[in-house]
Write an enzyme that holds these catalytic residues in place. Structure first.
Site: not given
Length: 339
Positions: A51, A56, A82, A235-236, A239-240
């Site tokens: 994608d 970008y 897009k 989530n930005s 979660l990593a």
């Protein structure tokens, strides 16, 4: 790698896919060599759905992915880009700062109309240097990006003409599918009430932590057979990284409430012998409405590390303990613009 269908189309995509915003210099510069090495790592890992977007790096990511895919066999990959933003050349000292480092010398105009979408596709073909785009996502329509007043104008453009352009492109065979590429649920519900779309690229709203899409959007997608491609699974970043100092949620510093929830999730993951990133990256695929999980990075090592998190396949029961610590994004309000 296993594949899943996009909506009711004949198009299938790999369960994990590659997002190219970092290759456009999102938040930090990405040299061309690093971009190509990362794309090669993604290809070697079996990711065959890529994608990108004009946004970008103001066209930089499209140029790079086109260069990478140009010599790949026809039909060996699925490419999405897009529509909704048109790039306009500007002087070097007038290039805006929207979070991209060393972008191409352009600024952006929003246009979701029939003509705007047709022009956007033609510009993308030129930047990509390819003659096939499989999926088009309408980029960042919604209050999240534009605020209520401006979005009313853009949504009318889309409903009055933009969707007609997309339908014509699909009917002619120029593309195989189309949908929305957004960071919020309400606009998905608004558009789906007016039109049938094949897919939604939804960032950050159906994750291990943020379950905003669960109440209304997922059931509607299953009913209408609209596929979700889930981005922003970390989530930005929180979660990593876990709830460390300086961690971010939804593009902003994490609040104490979010930190507490993630801390509890991290404890659960450790009890399962896992880093928190492992259930985070696998969770969206538990829903039959989800076709693919989108992973974006500009480092081969990060791509490899993320794919290693998928090797131990988790079962549905493994995710139940996390449900008590999930959240739903607050209402945006009439004038709110998050990004």
């Amino acid at each position: 790698m296993q594949t899943r269908k996009i909506g009711q189309t004949d198009l299938s995509v790999t369960e994990y896919s590659f997002g190219t915003a970092p290759l456009g210099g999102m938040y930090r510069a990405c040299p061309r060599e690093a971009a190509m090495e990362t794309l090669e790592a993604a290809w070697s890992a079996g990711l065959r759905f890529v994608d990108t977007a004009p946004w970008y790096g103001f066209g930089l990511a499209e140029r790079r992915i086109g260069d990478f895919l140009r010599d790949k066999p026809k039909g060996s990959y699925v490419l999405s880009t897009k529509v909704g933003r048109l790039q306009r050349p500007v002087a070097d000292d007038e290039v805006p700062s929207y979070g991209f480092v060393d972008p191409l010398p352009f600024d952006t105009d929003y246009d979701y109309s029939y003509d705007g979408i047709m022009r956007s596709v033609e510009f993308s073909y030129a930047r990509l240097g390819l003659n096939r785009i499989d999926i088009l996502f309408v980029h960042d329509i919604g209050v999240y990006t534009h605020g209520a007043e401006r979005n009313a104008v853009y949504l009318r453009q889309l409903l009055d003409g933009g969707l007609k352009a997309l339908d014509q492109l699909k009917s002619s065979g120029a593309i195989a599918a189309y949908g929305l590429g957004v960071n919020e649920v309400p606009v998905c519900l608004d558009v789906m009430a007016k039109a049938d779309i094949d897919c939604i690229l939804l960032a950050g709203r159906y994750t291990l932590l943020d379950r905003t899409a669960t109440a209304e959007l997922l059931p509607l997608c299953e009913k209408k057979k609209t596929s979700l491609v889930v981005g922003g699974v970390f989530n930005s970043g929180i979660l990593a990284t876990g709830p460390v100092e300086g961690s971010h949620f939804d593009y902003m510093p994490a609040t104490p409430d979010v930190l507490d929830k993630v801390r509890a999730m991290e404890t659960i993951a450790r009890s399962q012998g896992l880093p928190l990133a492992a259930p985070a990256i696998q969770f969206p695929l538990q829903s039959p409405a989800v076709a693919s999980v989108l992973l974006g990075t500009a480092k081969p090592s990060s791509l490899t590390r993320n794919m290693e998190l998928t090797e131990r396949r988790l079962q549905p029961d493994d995710f139940k303990a996390y449900e008590a610590h999930t959240l739903v994004a607050p209402e945006l309000g009439a004038d709110a613009v998050r990004v």
